[in-house]
Scaffold this active site. Sequence first.
Site, PDB file in Angstrom:
ATOM      1  N   ASP A 140       1.784  16.181  32.267  1.00 42.98           N
ATOM      2  CA  ASP A 140       2.868  15.243  31.962  1.00 42.98           C
ATOM      3  C   ASP A 140       4.222  15.927  31.777  1.00 42.98           C
ATOM      4  OD1 ASP A 140       3.841  12.575  31.475  1.00 42.98           O
ATOM      5  OD2 ASP A 140       4.232  13.271  29.451  1.00 42.98           O
ATOM      6  N   ASP A 194       5.213   6.579  24.953  1.00 44.49           N
ATOM      7  CA  ASP A 194       5.945   7.718  25.538  1.00 44.49           C
ATOM      8  C   ASP A 194       7.054   8.160  24.577  1.00 44.49           C
ATOM      9  OD1 ASP A 194       6.693   9.754  27.195  1.00 44.49           O
ATOM     10  OD2 ASP A 194       7.568   8.496  28.752  1.00 44.49           O
ATOM     11  N   HIS A 237      14.130  13.926  20.995  1.00 47.86           N
ATOM     12  CA  HIS A 237      14.985  15.090  21.242  1.00 47.86           C
ATOM     13  C   HIS A 237      15.971  15.205  20.099  1.00 47.86           C
ATOM     14  CE1 HIS A 237      13.605  15.833  25.324  1.00 47.86           C
ATOM     15  NE2 HIS A 237      13.684  14.530  25.558  1.00 47.86           N
TER      16      HIS A 237
HETATM   17 ZN   LIG Z   1       5.497  11.526  31.742  1.00 46.12          ZN
END
Ligand SMILES: [Zn+2]
Length: 471
Positions: A176, A332, A336
Amino acid sequence: MGLGASAPPGSTSVSMPKDKSKPGSLLIKGGHLIDPAANIDAPMDVLLRDGRVAEIALPNKIRGSADEKFDARGLIVAPGFIDLHVHLREPGQGYKETIVTGTEAAAAGGFTSVCTMPNTTPVVDTPEWVAWQRQAERGGVVNVFPVAAATRASRGAVLTDFAALRRAGAVGVTDDGKPILDDEIMRAALLLGADVNLAVVQHAEDTRITENCSMHEGPTSFRLGLRAMSSIAEASIVDRDVRLAQRIPGSRLHVAHLSTADALKAVRRGKRGNAKASVTCEVTPHHFTLLDQDVGEYNTNCKMNPPLRSAADREAILVALADGTVDAIATDHAPHATHEKEVEFDRAAFGVTGLETALALAITKLHREQKIRLTRIVELFTAGPARVFNLPGKGRLKEGFDADIVLVDLKRKTRIRPESFLSRAKYSPFENMHVQGLVHTTLVGGTVVFQDGEIVGKHGSGRIVKRGLRG
Ligand SMILES: [Zn+2]
C-alpha cells in the site's frame, strides 16, 4: 468454549476475583443491539465477563450476575468497529502519528480493531517488525492487526515470506502506498496468499500513468491547472487483478480504498465469477461524501490518493454500499504533520484523517440522506471487515466472542472540529460539517477505553468506568 457455557446453569451470584489485571464482568443494560452477523436489531442486554461476551438476552432476562452495570438506554450497542486500512505511522514516522495517538483516535471513532499499513520507515516486511507493532509496549488502546508488505521494502520485485509474516500476526499483505504493478509478481503474490490463506491487498493505481498527478482528472483539475489522474489508472489494475485471482483457486484479492465506478464493475465481475477466488473491496468515507470539486481553491485537506472523484463515481459507490458489493468501510486514515499539508497543492502530502469522523459521516450521509439501513452500515463496520481478513472472535457479539463493543448515540448532533481530534493530525476536509451520530463509549476486551469524549482506560488495565443507572 464460550464463557457463558462454562458458567454454572442458573447461577445468580458468581463471585468475581478482584484481580486488577482482569476486566471482571459488566452488564450493558437497556440498549438497542445491532449485530448484523446474528441478524439482531432489537432491545437486548449484554453480559461481558473476563473480556468476552458471556450472555445476550432480551431486556431483563440475563441470568448471570455482574460486578458492574452500564445504563445503555437510548444508545445503540454494536460490535466494535474494524478498520481495514489505517496508517499508524510507526515504526519511524512518529511525528505524523504514533500507535498510541492513532489507536486513541480509533477508540474515539468506535473502532476496536485497526489494520495498519506497512508503508512506514522501515517498511514492515519482516516478522520482527510485525511482532514489534503488536507488542503491548507500543501502547495501543485498541487491537492492532498489522498488514505486512507483500514485497521486500514494497519495491514490487521480490515477495516477502508470507508464512512467517502470518505466524508473527500479519492479517494480510500489501504494498500500500504503491501498487503491485508487475503481472507476474501479482500472480505470484495471489498464489502464495492462497497457499497460506492471506488476503493480498492491492492499492490499485497504474503509477505509470499517474506520475506527478495530484488530483482526479476532470473540470476541477482543468480549472486549477493541476496534473490529474484518470479513473482508468485505478480500474485497469483492478480489472487485471480480478482476472488473475479468478484463475487461482483459493486466492483472496482485496481492493483497497476503491474509488471509481469502473473499478466497481471489475469487482462485481470478480464476485459473480466462480467461487474459487475471493474478491472483496473497501471504500472510504471521503469517497462516499466528497467530490473532486470539493478541492475548491487548492484545499490540501482534500488531497488524498486515490483522489476525490466525479459525481458519477460517488453515485456508483453509494449504490454498491447499499447493494452489498462493498465489503467494508475503511478510513484510509493517513495522518501527516501540518508542515506537510500546509504547502502548495501539488507539493502537499496525500492523506486524510478518518478515524474520528467515519461513523458520523456514515450515519449522516448513508443512513439519513441515502436511507441505507442502519444494520447494513453496522455490517460495513463489523462483520464485513472481519470476513475480509478472517479475524477470529471479531465483528459480532456472540457468546465467547471478544467483548469489543461500541455504544452509539444516534441522535447527537455535532460539528466536526479537527482541533479536538485525538489523532496527532488536526486537520480534516470535513471541518465544520454538521453531522449526526456520536460514539458514546468504546470497550475493548470488556474494558472501557473511551467514554464521553475522552480516553479513560487501556485495554487490559482492568479499569471499568461505571455509568450509574439513571432514574
Ligand atoms: Zn493506498
